[in-house]
Design a protein around this motif. Structure first.
Motif, mmCIF file in Angstrom:
data_model
loop_
_atom_site.group_PDB
_atom_site.id
_atom_site.type_symbol
_atom_site.label_atom_id
_atom_site.label_comp_id
_atom_site.label_asym_id
_atom_site.label_seq_id
_atom_site.Cartn_x
_atom_site.Cartn_y
_atom_site.Cartn_z
ATOM 1 N N ALA A 192 -10.707 -5.392 -19.095
ATOM 2 C CA ALA A 192 -10.411 -4.743 -20.375
ATOM 3 C C ALA A 192 -9.232 -5.393 -21.073
ATOM 4 N N ASN A 193 -8.339 -6.016 -20.303
ATOM 5 C CA ASN A 193 -7.171 -6.684 -20.865
ATOM 6 C C ASN A 193 -7.411 -8.169 -21.064
ATOM 7 N N ALA A 194 -8.681 -8.529 -21.265
ATOM 8 C CA ALA A 194 -9.047 -9.914 -21.618
ATOM 9 C C ALA A 194 -8.632 -10.911 -20.552
ATOM 10 N N GLY A 195 -8.744 -10.514 -19.279
ATOM 11 C CA GLY A 195 -8.499 -11.445 -18.185
ATOM 12 C C GLY A 195 -7.077 -11.494 -17.689
ATOM 13 N N VAL A 196 -6.205 -10.623 -18.221
ATOM 14 C CA VAL A 196 -4.796 -10.609 -17.806
ATOM 15 C C VAL A 196 -4.589 -9.486 -16.800
ATOM 16 N N SER A 197 -4.042 -9.829 -15.654
ATOM 17 C CA SER A 197 -3.810 -8.855 -14.585
ATOM 18 C C SER A 197 -2.366 -8.375 -14.619
ATOM 19 N N ARG A 198 -2.194 -7.039 -14.514
ATOM 20 C CA ARG A 198 -0.865 -6.441 -14.434
ATOM 21 C C ARG A 198 -0.907 -5.293 -13.431
ATOM 22 N N PRO A 199 0.196 -5.021 -12.746
ATOM 23 C CA PRO A 199 0.203 -3.913 -11.784
ATOM 24 C C PRO A 199 0.158 -2.563 -12.477
ATOM 25 N N LEU A 200 -0.308 -1.554 -11.749
ATOM 26 C CA LEU A 200 -0.331 -0.195 -12.258
ATOM 27 C C LEU A 200 1.093 0.341 -12.402
ATOM 28 N N ARG A 201 1.238 1.342 -13.260
ATOM 29 C CA ARG A 201 2.548 1.954 -13.496
ATOM 30 C C ARG A 201 2.430 3.453 -13.354
ATOM 31 N N GLU A 208 5.550 5.439 -13.295
ATOM 32 C CA GLU A 208 6.766 6.011 -13.881
ATOM 33 C C GLU A 208 6.837 5.581 -15.338
ATOM 34 N N LEU A 209 6.984 6.563 -16.232
ATOM 35 C CA LEU A 209 6.884 6.317 -17.661
ATOM 36 C C LEU A 209 7.973 5.373 -18.149
ATOM 37 N N ASN A 210 9.136 5.433 -17.544
ATOM 38 C CA ASN A 210 10.251 4.616 -18.007
ATOM 39 C C ASN A 210 10.360 3.285 -17.275
ATOM 40 N N ALA A 211 9.450 3.023 -16.361
ATOM 41 C CA ALA A 211 9.473 1.755 -15.646
ATOM 42 C C ALA A 211 9.003 0.630 -16.566
ATOM 43 N N PRO A 212 9.530 -0.567 -16.393
ATOM 44 C CA PRO A 212 9.073 -1.680 -17.240
ATOM 45 C C PRO A 212 7.623 -2.040 -16.906
ATOM 46 N N LEU A 213 6.944 -2.612 -17.884
ATOM 47 C CA LEU A 213 5.590 -3.096 -17.640
ATOM 48 C C LEU A 213 5.639 -4.228 -16.624
ATOM 49 N N GLY A 214 4.668 -4.252 -15.733
ATOM 50 C CA GLY A 214 4.645 -5.266 -14.685
ATOM 51 C C GLY A 214 4.346 -6.652 -15.229
ATOM 52 N N ALA A 215 4.657 -7.662 -14.407
ATOM 53 C CA ALA A 215 4.422 -9.056 -14.800
ATOM 54 C C ALA A 215 2.932 -9.298 -15.018
ATOM 55 N N ALA A 216 2.626 -10.041 -16.064
ATOM 56 C CA ALA A 216 1.234 -10.320 -16.429
ATOM 57 C C ALA A 216 0.844 -11.715 -15.955
ATOM 58 N N GLU A 217 -0.395 -11.853 -15.500
ATOM 59 C CA GLU A 217 -0.917 -13.155 -15.081
ATOM 60 C C GLU A 217 -2.366 -13.267 -15.529
ATOM 61 N N ARG A 218 -2.662 -14.354 -16.231
ATOM 62 C CA ARG A 218 -4.044 -14.567 -16.672
ATOM 63 C C ARG A 218 -4.853 -15.147 -15.519
ATOM 64 N N LEU A 219 -5.969 -14.455 -15.197
ATOM 65 C CA LEU A 219 -6.836 -14.887 -14.112
ATOM 66 C C LEU A 219 -8.233 -15.254 -14.599
#
Length: 774
Positions: A456-465, A467-478
Motif C-alpha cells: 500500500a505504501n508503494a513498495g516502501v517498508s516501515r515498522p509498525l507504530r 505510540e502516537l508520539n513516537a517518531p515514524l520508523g525508518a523507511a526502506e524501498r524493497l
C-alpha cells in the motif's frame, strides 16, 4: 556600650551560623524513590488502562499547570491559606493546634502546612509524637530551602492520599470522575480537595465515605463562596449527586496492546497509544460474534489487527478472542506469535517477479505437475488447471505457478527480502527451500501486516507504530512503485467469498486481499488492504491443533469481510482505489488472451494488461501458428504448394496439452507431418524440448545405502507436434519414451549432461550432479 557591642557580635555570629546552616542544608530529592503509575490513553484521549505503581498504589504524576486552577485554589483555601508566605511551617497554626488538642482538649486540630504534609509523605514520618513533629518541621524547612512553592505544591498534589490505594489529585480525577485533572468542574474539584484530610472516612468508593465527602464538600463550598463568591446556578450544582467510579470499574481496554506497551523498557508515565478504542471494539466484537457462531465447528479462538498504512499506526489489535479465557490461553498475544502464514506470502513472490521482468499480470503460467529435485508440489485441491494467467494464479492461490516463480527468483533473494521487510528470526533459505512460499517459514501477524502495508505504501517498508508520539520508523524501498501497484491490483480482483460481493456499500469498497491455510489445517488467514488500511485476521488454536475447518477462504475470509463491512461504514477513505497514480511507469497494452504474450499474427483474440515499459517481458505469442496442410491427405506439408491450404493450429506445450485433454477441452492440435518431409525440415520449425526434471544445475545427494534402487525421473515438455523423446546422458543413449511419460533412471555418482531429443530432431539439455555422501 560594651555590652551592646558584645550582644551585637553574638547576634551576628548566630545569624551567620544560621545563614551557613541554611546554605549547607543538603538538597533531598522531591519524590525520593516513589514510582508512578503508567497511564495509557487511546489516540483520542480515552483511558485504556491505569497501571499500578511498584508499591501497588495508583499514583499519577501531573504538572501543576495541568491541574484545574479551582482545585489548586481550593487546596490552598482548605489546607494552608498562608502557604505562599511561610518558610515551611506556621507557628501560629501550630500553637492553635497544640492549645486545642493538648490543653483545652476540645478537638484534635491539625496545624501542619502543605510543606509539612509533603514532608510526612515524602520521608514517611511518624508525626504523632513531639519528636516526630519536630523532624517534620525540620524536613519542611529543608524542602523550602531548595524548592519553589509551586514545586512543593505540585509534589503535595501528586502524593496526597485520596482514599484506598489512590494517591494524587490527578489520579483521583482519573479514577473517580474519568477526567483529567484540568477538566474538573468546581463541585468535583472541591469534592476531591476535602479527601486528604481524612482519606479513610471520606473514601467515596463506599456509601459512608461518599456521604462524609459530600458533607465536607458542602462546608468547603461555603468557605469558597465567602472568599470568591458563587452564583445561585453554581450553588445548585452542588446539590446534584456526583457519579463516582471505583477502582474495580477502571477500564482494561485493548489488553494485548497495553500489556505490550507496559513491558516496553522503561514504560513512560503517560503513553498515548495509536489505538482507536472505537475501532478496537469493532474488532473485538466481530471476533467474539464469529467464534460464538462457529463453536460447533471447533473454532474457539481468533486474532485480528488493523493498521493505518499512511502512518503505520496500529489502530486496533486483538491478540485473542478473550483475554481472560484461560481455556484458550487468552492472554497470549496472537499478533506476536510465530505461525505458518500459508499462502499469504505469495503476493510478494509475484511482486518480485513483476519487478524482475519475469511476468506481467496477464502472463501465461503453467499450473501443471512439476518436479523440483526431490520436491513435487501439489495444489490445495490436488488438481491442476493447466495454462493460467499470473493474475488468476495468484487469486486462486495455485501452488505450482508460485513455486515456479520462486524457483526463478531464487529462495535466497526471497528469504533476504522477507528479512529486510521485518520478518524476524528467519532460518536459512536452504532450510526452507521452495516451500517457503506455501508457509514453510513462520511469521507473526504483525509482520504480515507490515508486508501488506508495504504494498500500500508503494513498495516502501516501515515498522509498525504503537505510540502516537513516537517518531515514524525508518523507511526502506524493497519493491518498485509499479510492482506494488500491480500486485495490489491483482489482489483486488479476488472475489469475495459470499453472495453479497456486489451489494450496496460493499460494491463501492474495493479490497485487495489474500487468504492462507497452513499445513495440516492449523492456521486460517486472511490479510489485505482496505483503502489506506491494512487488516489481518487469523483463526486457529494457540496449541497448534489441527482442524479441517481451518481453511483460509472458509474460516478466516468471512470474519475478515465482517470487519471490512463494518469499517467501510465508519472509516474515511475506504473506497475504490484501482487507478494508478499518473506518474507511475505503467501502460496498458493488448496481449493475446489465450497466452498472455504480445499478440502474433494469428492470435484469435486480445485483452488488455498492465505493462511496465522497459521491465515487463516482451515475447510474441507462438502458440497459434499457420501451417500448410495437404488438401488431399490432411497431413502437414513440407512447403506450400498447389494442393495445400493454410490453417491455424494451437501448438501448446505437451504438459498443458495433456491437461487440456484430461479436462475434455478440445484443442486444435497440428496434424502429423507428411511422410516425405525430411527431418531437417521438421526440426527447423517449432520449439525445442525443455527438461523439467531435473532442473538444470541440480545436485542430487545419494547415500551409499541408497545408491541403488532409487530411480530419478526424467521429464520434459515438448512442442505440440512431437510424439517421442530420446534421452541421452553424456552422449550415451538411455531410452525412447512417449513424450508424456517420465523415464526412470538410476545414475551413478558423477557429472552429467542430459539431452532430450524429440522425434522431429529438436533437442534441449540440462546439467546434473549426482554426489555420494556418507
Amino acid at each position: 556600650m560594651r555590652i551592646v557591642t558584645r550582644l551585637a557580635v553574638r547576634a551576628a555570629i548566630v545569624v551567620a551560623a544560621l545563614t551557613v546552616a541554611w546554605l549547607l542544608i543538603p538538597k533531598p530529592t522531591l519524590y525520593g524513590d516513589v514510582t508512578f503509575s503508567t497511564v495509557i490513553d487511546d489516540r483520542n484521549g480515552e483511558l485504556l488502562r491505569l497501571a499500578l505503581a511498584d508499591d501497588e498504589r495508583y499514583r499519577v504524576k501531573a504538572n501543576l499547570a495541568d491541574i484545574a486552577p479551582a482545585a489548586v485554589q481550593a487546596t490552598l483555601l482548605y489546607e494552608d491559606r498562608h502557604f505562599r508566605s511561610h518558610l515551611g511551617f506556621n507557628p501560629a497554626a501550630l500553637l492553635r493546634a497544640a492549645w486545642s488538642t493538648y490543653v483545652v482538649r476540645q478537638r484534635v486540630v491539625g496545624g501542619s502546612t502543605i510543606t509539612m504534609q509533603l514532608s510526612r509523605l515524602r520521608f514517611d514520618l511518624d508525626t504523632t509524637t513531639i519528636g516526630g513533629k519536630l523532624v517534620q518541621i525540620a524536613r519542611a524547612i529543608q524542602l523550602e530551602r531548595h524548592y519553589s512553592k509551586d514545586d512543593i505544591l505540585e509534589a503535595y498534589l501528586n502524593l496526597a492520599p485520596y482514599g484506598g490505594n489512590i494517591e494524587g489529585l490527578a489520579t483521583a480525577a482519573r479514577i473517580y470522575f474519568d477526567k483529567r485533572a484540568d477538566e474538573l468542574t468546581l463541585p468535583e474539584a472541591l469534592a476531591l480537595v476535602v479527601i486528604p484530610q481524612n482519606p479513610a472516612q471520606r473514601n467515596p468508593q463506599t456509601a459512608v465515605g461518599y456521604a462524609a465527602m459530600r458533607d465536607a464538600q458542602v462546608r468547603l463550598f461555603e468557605i469558597w463562596r465567602d472568599k470568591y463568591g458563587a452564583s445561585t446556578e453554581l450553588a445548585a450544582h452542588f446539590r446534584l449527586p456526583l457519579a463516582v467510579r471505583s477502582t474495580p470499574e477502571l477500564p482494561f481496554l485493548a489488553p494485548h496492546t497495553t500489556e505490550r506497551l507496559l513491558h516496553s523498557a522503561p514504560p513512560a508515565e503517560h503513553i498515548a497509544a495509536t489505538v482507536d478504542i472505537n475501532l478496537q471494539r469493532v474488532l473485538e466484537q466481530r471476533l467474539a460474534d464469529y467464534v460464538e457462531r462457529h463453536r460447533g465447528a471447533g473454532i474457539d479462538n481468533a486474532a485480528a489487527m488493523l493498521v493505518d498504512t499512511r502512518t503505520m499506526d496500529v489502530l486496533a489489535e486483538a491478540g485473542s478472542v478473550d483475554f481472560f479465557n484461560a481455556a484458550i490461553a487468552g492472554q497470549v498475544n496472537g499478533t506476536r506469535a510465530k505461525r505458518s502464514p500459508g499462502s499469504t506470502l505469495k503476493p510478494f513472490v509475484y511482486a518480485l517477479a513483476l519487478d524482475q521482468g519475469l511476468i506481467h499480470p496477464m502472463s501465461l503460467l503453467k499450473d501443471a505437475p512439476r518436479r523440483f529435485a526431490a520436491y513435487t508440489p501439489e495444489n490445495f485441491d490436488r488438481g491442476f488447471l493447466g495454462p493460467i494467467t499470473a493474475r488468476d494464479a495468484l487469486i486462486y492461490s495455485r501452488n505450482v505457478p508460485a513455486i515456479e516463480l520462486l524457483n526463478q527468483i531464487g529462495t535466497e533473494p526471497f528469504n533476504a527480502f522477507l528479512g529486510r521487510a521485518g520478518v524476524a528470526n528467519l532460518q536459512s533459505a536452504e532450510h526452507y527451500g521452495l516451500s517457503m512460499v506455501l508457509g514453510g517459514n513462520e511469521a507473526t501477524m504483525s509482520e504480515l501486516v507490515g508486508l501488506y502495508a508495504m504494498l500500500a505504501n508503494a513498495g516502501v517498508s516501515r515498522p509498525l507504530r504503537r505510540e502516537l508520539n513516537a517518531p515514524l520508523g525508518a523507511a526502506e524501498r524493497l519493491l518498485s512503485r509499479e510492482a506494488s501497484f500491480l500486485a495490489l491490483d491483482m489482489l483486488r480482483a479476488n472475489p469475495r467469498p459470499d453472495a453479497l460481493a456486489f451489494a450496496g456499500e460493499q460494491a463501492r469498497t474495493t479490497v485487495a486481499w489474500k487468504t492462507g491455510t497452513s499445513y495440516a489445517y492449523r492456521d486460517a488467514w486472511s490479510v489485505g488492504i482496505v483503502g489506506p488500511y491494512a487488516l489481518a485476521v487469523w483463526v486457529g488454536h494457540f496449541d497448534g491443533r489441527s482442524n479441517p475447518a481451518l481453511v483460509g477462504r472458509r474460516a478466516a475470509a468471512p470474519l475478515f469481510f465482517a470487519i471490512v463491512d463494518q469499517l467501510a461504514a465508519g472509516l474515511p477513505a475506504v473506497s475504490k482505489q484501482s487507478v494508478p497514480p499518473v506518474d507511475l511507469n505503467l501502460a496498458k497494452i493488448d496481449v493475446c488472451a489465450p497466452t498472455g504474450d504480445l499478440p502474433g499474427r494469428y492470435c484469435p483474440r486480445t485483452t488488455k494488461s498492465w505493462f511496465i515499459p522497459g521491465v515487463s517481458p516482451i515475447r510474441v505469442s507462438n502458440v497459434h501458428r499457420a501451417v500448410a496442410v495437404d488438401s488431399r491427405t490432411g497431413a502437414r506439408s513440407c512447403a506450400p504448394g498447389e494442393t495445400t491450404r493454410t490453417e491455424v493450429y494451437e501448438f501448446w506445450p505437451s504438459d498443458l496439452l495433456r491437461l487440456y485433454r484430461q479436462a475434455g477441452i478440445a484443442v486444435r492440435s497440428p496434424p502429423p507431418w507428411a511422410p516425405d518431409c525430411g527431418l531437417d525440415v521438421r526440426a527447423a520449425t517449432g520449439v525445442q524440448p525443455e527438461i523439467t526434471s531435473p532442473l538444470s544445475g541440480t545436485t542430487v545427494l545419494r547415500t551409499a545405502a541408497a545408491s541403488h534402487g532409487r530411480e530419478l525421473p526424467l521429464t520434459a515438455t515438448t512442442d505440440a507436434d512431437a510424439r517421442w523423446l530420446y534421452w541421452f546422458a553424456n552422449d550415451r543413449f538411455l531410452a525412447k519414451v512417449d513424450r508424456d511419460e517420465p523415464l526412470l533412471w538410476e545414475p551413478e555418482s558423477g557429472e552429467y549432461r542430459l539431452v532430450a531429443v524429440d522425434d522431429l530432431g529438436r533437442s534441449g539439455s540440462a546439467s546434473l550432479t549426482v554426489a555420494a555422501v556418507p
